[in-house]
Motif scaffolding. Structure first.
Motif, PDB file in Angstrom:
ATOM      1  N   LYS A  68       0.836  -1.217   0.000  1.00  0.00           N
ATOM      2  CA  LYS A  68       0.000   0.000   0.000  1.00  0.00           C
ATOM      3  C   LYS A  68       0.864   1.258   0.000  1.00  0.00           C
ATOM      4  O   LYS A  68       0.552   2.240  -0.651  1.00  0.00           O
ATOM      5  N   GLY A 113       1.735   2.176  -3.259  1.00  0.00           N
ATOM      6  CA  GLY A 113       0.558   2.383  -4.136  1.00  0.00           C
ATOM      7  C   GLY A 113       0.286   1.219  -5.059  1.00  0.00           C
ATOM      8  O   GLY A 113      -0.308   1.372  -6.135  1.00  0.00           O
ATOM      9  N   GLU A 167      -1.429  -2.088  -6.400  1.00  0.00           N
ATOM     10  CA  GLU A 167      -2.816  -2.577  -6.288  1.00  0.00           C
ATOM     11  C   GLU A 167      -2.952  -4.077  -6.521  1.00  0.00           C
ATOM     12  O   GLU A 167      -3.986  -4.662  -6.191  1.00  0.00           O
TER      13      GLU A 167
END
Ligand code: F6P
Length: 320
Positions: free
Chosen positions: A90, A93, A95
């Protein structure tokens, strides 16, 4: 998904680099960003993560090993390890995650999936012991490496009229021994998935000797017992001038075969396809030469890998 990551974990396998290249290049082709995680789950937890661009995966398709390095990291089985891993993803960033590896690596991907983080598993191990696929990346190269060794050992076995017990890797699976054994004309193949009777093994060796056969090659999967122990048990039934050759990690290295490179390229590209569509919690395979994606939870919890045991019977029918 706009940003994904890739890692290799567990025992390295020839073709892992081709898979990393395919994931990276296909993702960039699709306008996505890709991050490489070094040292598998250990690197994930430590935050050893770097952005991959097109040149970062150049000149690697032909190389064995893994440019992302690998590690065995049992700590990832703990809640603490998994939460830390997700926190790192996370933070960057990221996913979605592509995990290239064997059984243990798949369990890491399964854990992430259960915690709601989309992971896709690509089967990469020389052992070929992953459910949901006929072949894993690295298996074809490994059996060809073993075959080369068998052919060489046959020369010396014939010259000295010796029996060779050739121990090969595979952990609990007999696939490497089976395939290389049939291809190498082994007198016997000993695997964990099939019983054997030492008296019968000795009988087969003696029958060959009586017919004037000079060499005798027995391919032993490491999951059965060590080669030295097998030789000791065989000795009870006679002196067959036995020698033991343990191929070990030699079988894990080397430039991947065309088959492994193509399989890895297909798997890597397909993994990106799935993540791009927002699909996670899947493991990729090749069944009857078709690319498939199955639920990773169901696959790992309900399916078990089985080697092609028809090869075992075939060997007894044609190799004596
Ligand atoms: O899973 C691949 C494999 O090479 C197995 O065939 C073997 O039993 C094991 O890894 C060896 O592991 P390590 O390299 O950690 O000793």
């Amino acid at each position: 998904m706009k940003r994904i990551a890739v890692l290799t974990s567990g025992g390295d396998a020839p073709g892992m680099n081709a898979a990393v290249r395919a994931v990276t290049r296909r993702a960039i082709y699709e306008g996505m960003e890709v991050y490489g995680i070094n040292y598998g789950y250990a690197g994930l937890v430590a935050g050893d993560i770097r952005k991959l661009d097109v040149p970062d995966v150049g000149d690697i398709i032909q190389r064995g090993g893994t440019c992302l390095y690998s590690a065995r990291y049992p700590e990832f089985a703990t809640e603490e390890g998994q939460l830390k891993g997700i926190e790192q993803l996370k933070k960057f960033g990221i996913e979605g995650l592509v995990v290239i590896g064997g059984d243990g690596s798949y369990h890491g991907a399964l854990a992430l999936t259960k915690r709601g983080f989309p992971a896709v598993g690509i089967p990469g191990t020389i052992d070929n012991d992953i459910p949901g696929t006929d072949y894993t990346i690295g298996f074809d190269t490994a059996i060809n490496t073993v075959l080369d060794a068998i052919d060489r050992i046959r020369d010396t076995a014939t010259s000295h009229v010796r029996t060779f017990i050739i121990e090969v890797m595979g952990r609990d699976a007999g696939d490497i021994a089976l395939w290389a054994g049939v291809a190498g004309g082994a007198d016997d193949i000993i695997i964990p998935e099939h019983d054997f009777d030492m008296e019968q093994v000795a009988k087969r060796i003696r029958a060959g000797r009586d017919r004037g056969k000079k060499h005798c090659l027995i391919i032993l999967a490491e999951g059965v017992m060590p080669g030295s122990e097998f030789a000791k048990q065989l000795e009870v039934y006679g002196d067959f001038h036995a020698r033991v050759s343990v191929l070990g990690h030699i079988v894990r290295g080397g430039s991947p075969t065309a088959r492994d490179r193509v399989l890895a390229s297909k798997f890597g590209s397909y993994a990106v396809d799935l993540l791009k569509e927002g699909k996670g919690g899947l493991c990729i395979g090749s069944l009857n030469n078709q690319l498939v994606a199955a639920d990773i939870v169901e696959t790992l919890e309900t399916k078990k890998h089985q080697p092609d045991l028809s090869l075992y019977d075939l060997n007894h029918q044609i190799s004596f």
